[in-house]
Design an enzyme around this catalytic site. Structure first.
Site: not given
Ligand code: SF4
Length: 283
Positions: A131, A129, A243, A16, A201, A229, A79, A171, A101
């Site tokens: 983020e 996580h 990613s 992305c 997102c 398999s 993140h 996101t 991001c």
């Molecule tokens: S928020 Fe969406 S666009 Fe931004 S890094 Fe994460 S997956 Fe990618």
């Protein structure tokens, strides 16, 4: 004779705009400041990307306390990071480049604004996580309550909250699971405020739509990173996370062609033209 194998290739798939930007930030930092540069946490969740950046001169660390040479810049991952991280970097006189991001930063700003406007905040996301750790760390401890499941939402009680309630989300979540959690929250708290533009997102939404579009037609579905398999399948679906590099998809297709007569149909559910600017330090 090779057996036939039909492949539906999900599109969009793979990198992305936020991941592309984060990788470019590391590469440009190495060319601008020289190697090594430190990167706090995996810049994006992909082992191959991390290994390639290591070869180019990136050193990955868990925490700023692991940075051995304070004269080298540190890059924060896509993140996002809690506010305490840039604060610590400043105290340690470390120069840093933030690869968060912009769509994660949007959620950070939402949380600050809601807090300023007197809301209690629920964050829908996955505990631990990076983020989620970053978003919760935008405000003092205890200001944001994490909701992981529909059950968590249903267990909330009206008198748990003294102020008006709002929710934000990670996101990168399942669109369908999140919709169920939001519905449970709205049933319980009809006045709950949500983001003006949803927090999941565009890249997450598009990749999930593409997978849904083709999954029902396939005997088997691959997302790059999973091991399966395909010996007895006649139809398979392919995608890759935000990613995962496209070359992993191409490598897998190449290996399938060795034993099967492969035909490919790309199923395009959206065109992505999103590009994010680099941070000013690299311009
Ligand atoms: S928020 Fe969406 S666009 Fe931004 S890094 Fe994460 S997956 Fe990618």
């Amino acid at each position: 004779m090779k057996k036939e194998l039909k492949i539906y290739l999900a599109s969009p798939r793979g990198f992305c705009a936020g991941v592309k930007r984060a990788i470019e930030i590391v590469e440009k930092s190495i060319s601008k400041f020289g190697a090594p540069v430190y990167v706090r946490h995996e810049i994006v969740h992909n082992k191959q990307v991390v290994e390639e950046l290591k070869e180019k001169g990136a050193i990955f660390v868990d925490e700023l306390s692991d940075v051995d040479d304070a004269s080298r810049p540190v890059i924060f991952s896509a993140h996002g990071v809690p506010k305490s991280v840039p604060e610590e970097a400043k105290l340690k006189n470390l120069s840093f480049v933030d690869a968060t991001c912009p769509l994660v930063s949007k959620v950070h700003r939402e949380s600050e604004q809601l807090n300023k406007n007197g809301f209690e905040i629920l964050l829908i996301g996955h505990k631990n996580h990076p983020e989620v750790i970053g978003t919760m760390g935008q405000l003092p401890k205890g200001s944001i309550k994490l909701i992981e499941t529909k059950n968590d939402a249903e267990l909330l009680k009206e008198n748990d909250f003294k102020k008006p309630l709002a929710y934000i989300t990670q996101t990168t979540l399942s669109v369908d699971d999140t919709a169920e959690i939001i519905e449970a929250l709205k049933n319980k708290f009809p006045k709950i405020k949500g983001p003006i533009k949803e927090d999941i997102c565009y890249a997450t939404t598009n990749r999930q739509s593409a997978v849904k579009e083709i999954a029902s037609k396939c005997d088997m579905f691959f997302v790059v990173g999973s091991r399966n398999s395909i010996e007895n399948s006649q139809t398979i679906g392919r995608s890759s996370g935000a990613s995962a590099p496209e070359k992993l998809v191409q490598t897998l297709l190449k290996s399938l062609r060795k034993n099967r007569n492969v035909s490919i149909e790309e199923v395009i559910v959206a065109e992505e033209k999103v590009v994010f600017k680099l941070p000013k330090e690299l311009n």
